[in-house]
Design a protein around this motif. Structure first.
Motif, PDB file in Angstrom:
ATOM      1  N   ASN A 131       0.827  -1.211   0.000  1.00  0.00           N
ATOM      2  CA  ASN A 131       0.000   0.000   0.000  1.00  0.00           C
ATOM      3  C   ASN A 131       0.856   1.253   0.000  1.00  0.00           C
ATOM      4  O   ASN A 131       0.604   2.197  -0.744  1.00  0.00           O
ATOM      5  CB  ASN A 131      -0.910  -0.007   1.238  1.00  0.00           C
ATOM      6  CG  ASN A 131      -2.287  -0.539   0.930  1.00  0.00           C
ATOM      7  OD1 ASN A 131      -2.562  -0.927  -0.202  1.00  0.00           O
ATOM      8  ND2 ASN A 131      -3.142  -0.565   1.915  1.00  0.00           N
ATOM      9  N   VAL A 132       1.884   1.259   0.855  1.00  0.00           N
ATOM     10  CA  VAL A 132       2.743   2.430   0.953  1.00  0.00           C
ATOM     11  C   VAL A 132       3.476   2.676  -0.367  1.00  0.00           C
ATOM     12  O   VAL A 132       3.486   3.799  -0.887  1.00  0.00           O
ATOM     13  CB  VAL A 132       3.746   2.260   2.122  1.00  0.00           C
ATOM     14  CG1 VAL A 132       4.835   3.306   2.051  1.00  0.00           C
ATOM     15  CG2 VAL A 132       3.011   2.331   3.452  1.00  0.00           C
ATOM     16  N   ILE A 174       4.186   5.757  -5.460  1.00  0.00           N
ATOM     17  CA  ILE A 174       4.486   5.878  -6.890  1.00  0.00           C
ATOM     18  C   ILE A 174       3.219   6.081  -7.721  1.00  0.00           C
ATOM     19  O   ILE A 174       3.252   6.017  -8.941  1.00  0.00           O
ATOM     20  CB  ILE A 174       5.270   4.646  -7.420  1.00  0.00           C
ATOM     21  CG1 ILE A 174       4.471   3.358  -7.241  1.00  0.00           C
ATOM     22  CG2 ILE A 174       6.625   4.547  -6.757  1.00  0.00           C
ATOM     23  CD1 ILE A 174       5.127   2.144  -7.904  1.00  0.00           C
ATOM     24  N   ARG A 175       2.093   6.347  -7.056  1.00  0.00           N
ATOM     25  CA  ARG A 175       0.830   6.365  -7.800  1.00  0.00           C
ATOM     26  C   ARG A 175       0.774   7.440  -8.874  1.00  0.00           C
ATOM     27  O   ARG A 175       0.067   7.283  -9.866  1.00  0.00           O
ATOM     28  CB  ARG A 175      -0.355   6.508  -6.840  1.00  0.00           C
ATOM     29  CG  ARG A 175      -0.506   7.882  -6.190  1.00  0.00           C
ATOM     30  CD  ARG A 175      -1.658   7.858  -5.198  1.00  0.00           C
ATOM     31  NE  ARG A 175      -1.963   9.183  -4.691  1.00  0.00           N
ATOM     32  CZ  ARG A 175      -1.289   9.784  -3.712  1.00  0.00           C
ATOM     33  NH1 ARG A 175      -0.228   9.193  -3.177  1.00  0.00           N
ATOM     34  NH2 ARG A 175      -1.639  10.979  -3.300  1.00  0.00           N
ATOM     35  N   VAL A 194       5.310  -5.293  -7.772  1.00  0.00           N
ATOM     36  CA  VAL A 194       5.573  -4.799  -6.413  1.00  0.00           C
ATOM     37  C   VAL A 194       5.134  -5.837  -5.379  1.00  0.00           C
ATOM     38  O   VAL A 194       5.876  -6.188  -4.453  1.00  0.00           O
ATOM     39  CB  VAL A 194       4.834  -3.456  -6.178  1.00  0.00           C
ATOM     40  CG1 VAL A 194       4.909  -3.060  -4.713  1.00  0.00           C
ATOM     41  CG2 VAL A 194       5.421  -2.362  -7.042  1.00  0.00           C
ATOM     42  N   ILE A 195       3.922  -6.373  -5.567  1.00  0.00           N
ATOM     43  CA  ILE A 195       3.401  -7.356  -4.615  1.00  0.00           C
ATOM     44  C   ILE A 195       4.271  -8.609  -4.604  1.00  0.00           C
ATOM     45  O   ILE A 195       4.679  -9.086  -3.542  1.00  0.00           O
ATOM     46  CB  ILE A 195       1.938  -7.719  -4.963  1.00  0.00           C
ATOM     47  CG1 ILE A 195       1.048  -6.490  -4.816  1.00  0.00           C
ATOM     48  CG2 ILE A 195       1.443  -8.841  -4.089  1.00  0.00           C
ATOM     49  CD1 ILE A 195      -0.332  -6.670  -5.412  1.00  0.00           C
ATOM     50  N   ALA A 196       4.574  -9.124  -5.807  1.00  0.00           N
ATOM     51  CA  ALA A 196       5.381 -10.342  -5.886  1.00  0.00           C
ATOM     52  C   ALA A 196       6.734 -10.122  -5.225  1.00  0.00           C
ATOM     53  O   ALA A 196       7.266 -11.014  -4.561  1.00  0.00           O
ATOM     54  CB  ALA A 196       5.549 -10.766  -7.339  1.00  0.00           C
ATOM     55  N   GLY A 197       7.282  -8.915  -5.378  1.00  0.00           N
ATOM     56  CA  GLY A 197       8.561  -8.608  -4.750  1.00  0.00           C
ATOM     57  C   GLY A 197       8.481  -8.715  -3.235  1.00  0.00           C
ATOM     58  O   GLY A 197       9.267  -9.418  -2.609  1.00  0.00           O
ATOM     59  N   SER A 247      -3.327   9.107  -0.185  1.00  0.00           N
ATOM     60  CA  SER A 247      -1.973   9.492   0.216  1.00  0.00           C
ATOM     61  C   SER A 247      -1.260   8.324   0.900  1.00  0.00           C
ATOM     62  O   SER A 247      -1.882   7.341   1.309  1.00  0.00           O
ATOM     63  CB  SER A 247      -2.041  10.664   1.185  1.00  0.00           C
ATOM     64  OG  SER A 247      -2.528  10.192   2.430  1.00  0.00           O
ATOM     65  N   VAL A 248       0.062   8.473   1.008  1.00  0.00           N
ATOM     66  CA  VAL A 248       0.877   7.423   1.615  1.00  0.00           C
ATOM     67  C   VAL A 248       0.414   7.124   3.041  1.00  0.00           C
ATOM     68  O   VAL A 248       0.281   5.972   3.438  1.00  0.00           O
ATOM     69  CB  VAL A 248       2.362   7.848   1.613  1.00  0.00           C
ATOM     70  CG1 VAL A 248       3.212   6.858   2.393  1.00  0.00           C
ATOM     71  CG2 VAL A 248       2.878   7.963   0.191  1.00  0.00           C
TER      72      VAL A 248
END
Lengths: 194, 226, 218
Positions: free
Chosen positions: B52-53, B58-59, B74-77, B122-123
């Motif tokens: 999420n962060v 990077i959104r 990103v998730i797989a990482g 937002s973050v």
């Protein structure tokens, strides 16, 4: 060789059915099993993608990741392969077989996050299956998924007319029905071909 | 953003498993002992918060067309990082959860939150969303584990508590606190059958509670207006 | 110029994100790989100690045949055999201890993905699991469940797993028999010199007989 193929197929379709005994692919299973027509459309797409993904990921793992010592990148590589494959199949069908695309097109994007697909690929690696075994496991895993989803769709069509407590509305009653299915599928657990 | 409301949504009114009805596979598959349930819940919480962060951060620079592919990478990482860390530091958990750790990649909760929440917020908000949704997920897992383990094998806290010395063990060897003898346990609850049934019952229970409280609220409002 | 940039931007971004992910994973892997390998070795050693305690074990270089993965000769005589069988959900990997007179000294399941509550019991530290595994101690020849004329009580509801374990033990016993020579084999055949602690510490068991004269093996 033949024995192992038969035993893998039997396992994937009945004994270790992806949905009722391994808990893989439940989201699409509950999501699209409310109507027979959507259930069959989704199933065809899943069988296709599972077979293709098994074949491609086996090649990538054996000839790219293992020789390069990148085994830790397996999960990332597999999910990317599946995502790209799904996208590619979608584009291909749209252009060349529009009739099939209109039948299963809407289900294709959903398949990327179907854990049965990533699951079958990871299990192929975990069980050290060779190329043929991987492809067979992928295909028959998809067939098992189809069997489960088609059987369940017919039950859900009946559930609409059933009289159950209000609190169970929606997925809750479906899960209870699926529990009974899982119990029935346990009956297959004695089957084994050697 | 109102944190209390966000918390209530994550845990109850918009609970990822019971209300949004996503991420069911792992929920049913591994909720057989408290050790597995807690381990899985915390793993998902950490991965969800990190994703999420990062996604929120990077959104604004990610192109629309490859948005999902980037989320997935990103998730797989993060999933792989957690997988490797578990293998190295809590091997018992890693072998108990098996293939369901890498399968967190396709857990719809994470990609769902990335798409529905953190790619638009937002973050800071995304961080709290990750934590609260993760807590909601973990609580459901704990409920299911307690129910299935107690009735299915007659123990509480299998793998985590050691009945003989009542010590907390982290290596997954604890036999759990025995409440009643194994002979009287309904072993079927630990099987796939029990997974489906327990989740179905839990879902019905929450629906019952929510509809009751909604009815109460409606009655109260009606009273006030008249 | 700006138009080509626009078309390539998504691909480049994806590539960038993937590259960053790969880099981070590489670093994490670097940090954890050693530990993971050490844990795997430790688990294996613990499993071997559990079935046949010894000061050290030497790999006999037995060629894997799809069932037997490896045979380790114990410094105190006997072997520990790593066997993989297919159970009900997938592969079951176990360690089988074999005494110099080809009897099972104990088993330990190192890896399995059997159903929780049924097949998984075979590998668990619970009462039922211990009782199941204890049955194998002292078994020799062909080991089978009671249903098939043997003497092993299968775990209820997990006949397939129980049978798989029986097959594994039988295969392990047969493989050791084919190696022959009690525990003296490693002194003759082990790859490399005889300076390892495992080889020099071997004591010749009384029961070896003529088989010890055979240095050949797979």
């Amino acid at each position: 060789m033949l024995a192992s193929i038969v035993s893998i197929s039997l396992g994937a379709i009945l004994v270790n059915n992806f949905i009722f005994s391994q808990f893989l692919g439940l989201c699409p299973f509950l999501g699209v099993s409310n109507k027979m027509s959507t259930a069959t459309g989704m199933s065809v797409a899943v069988i296709f993608v599972m077979t293709m993904a098994s074949a491609i990921c086996w090649v990538i793992n054996t000839y790219l990741l293992i020789p390069l010592g990148l085994k830790f990148m397996q999960t990332v590589a597999y999910i990317l392969v599946i995502a790209v494959l799904v996208q590619f199949v979608e584009m291909f069908l749209k252009k060349s077989i529009p009739s099939l695309y209109s039948a299963m097109g809407i289900f294709l994007p959903l398949i990327t996050t179907n854990c049965a697909v990533l699951g079958v690929v990871l299990l192929n690696t975990q069980n050290n299956y060779n190329f043929l075994e991987s492809v067979v496991y992928g295909f028959t895993g998809g067939v098992g998924f189809t069997l489960a989803i088609v059987l369940f769709a017919s039950v859900r069509e009946r559930l609409e007319f059933a009289d159950y407590p209000k609190a169970f509305e929606g997925f809750a009653i479906c899960l209870v029905a699926a529990a009974l299915f899982a119990l029935a599928f346990m009956g297959f657990s004695g089957m084994k071909i050697l | 953003m109102n944190r209390n409301k966000q918390f209530f949504e994550g845990v109850i009114s918009n609970n990822p498993v019971l209300v949004q009805q996503i991420g069911l596979c792992a929920t049913m598959a591994i909720s057989t002992t408290l050790f597995n349930g807690l381990g899985m819940g915390l793993s998902v919480l950490i991965i969800l918060t990190c994703c999420n962060v990062v996604v929120a951060a990077i959104r604004k620079i990610i192109p629309e067309q490859v948005r999902l592919a980037i989320f997935v990478v990103v998730i797989a990482g993060f999933v792989t990082i957690v997988d490797l860390l578990l293998q190295a530091f809590i091997p018992a958990l890693s072998s108990a959860l098996g293939v369901f750790i890498p399968l967190i990649v396709v857990n719809c909760i994470i990609i769902g939150r990335a798409e529905a929440f953190s790619s638009k917020n937002s973050v800071k908000d995304s961080f709290f969303d990750g934590v609260f949704q993760g807590v909601g997920y973990t609580l459901v897992l704990i409920c299911m584990c307690l129910f299935r383990e107690l009735l299915g094998s007659g123990t509480i806290g299998g793998g985590l508590l050691n009945g003989a010395k009542s010590f907390i063990t982290l290596d997954g060897t604890g036999a759990g606190l025995r409440i009643f003898p194994e002979t009287y346990a309904a072993g079927a609850l630990v099987l796939p059958f029990g997974g489906f049934l327990t989740l179905g019952l839990l879902m019905a229970l929450l629906q019952h509670i929510l509809s009751k409280s909604a009815a109460k609220k409606a009655a109260k409002e009606k009273e006030e207006t008249t | 110029m700006s138009k080509t940039m626009e078309t390539f931007k998504p691909g480049l971004m994806l590539l960038l994100v993937a590259a960053v992910a790969a880099l981070v994973l590489g670093l994490v892997n670097l940090f954890t790989a050693g530990r993971i390998a050490a844990i795997a070795e430790e688990t294996m050693n613990a499993a071997m100690q559990a079935v046949l305690p010894a000061a050290s074990y030497t790999d006999t270089g037995f060629e894997s045949d799809g069932e037997i993965d490896a045979i380790y000769a114990s410094a105190n005589g006997g072997w520990v055999v790593q066997v993989t069988e297919s159970g009900s959900q997938g592969l079951v990997t176990m360690m089988v201890g074999v005494s110099p007179d080809y009897a099972c000294t104990g088993i330990s399941i190192t890896e399995s993905s059997e159903t929780a509550g049924l097949g998984a019991i075979a590998g668990q530290p619970s009462e039922k699991g211990e009782a199941f595994r204890a049955q194998f101690v002292g078994q020799s020849g062909t080991v089978a469940v009671t249903k098939e004329g043997g003497s092993i009580d299968a775990i209820s509801g997990a006949t397939i797993t129980s049978k798989a374990v029986c097959r594994g033990v039988t295969a392990a016993l047969a493989a050791c028999r084919s190696l022959g020579g009690g525990a003296s084999v490693p002194t003759v055949t082990v790859l490399g010199g005889s300076d390892g602690p495992g080889e020099t510490a071997v004591t010749q068991p009384a029961s070896t007989g003529p088989a010890s004269a055979e240095p050949s093996m797979g």
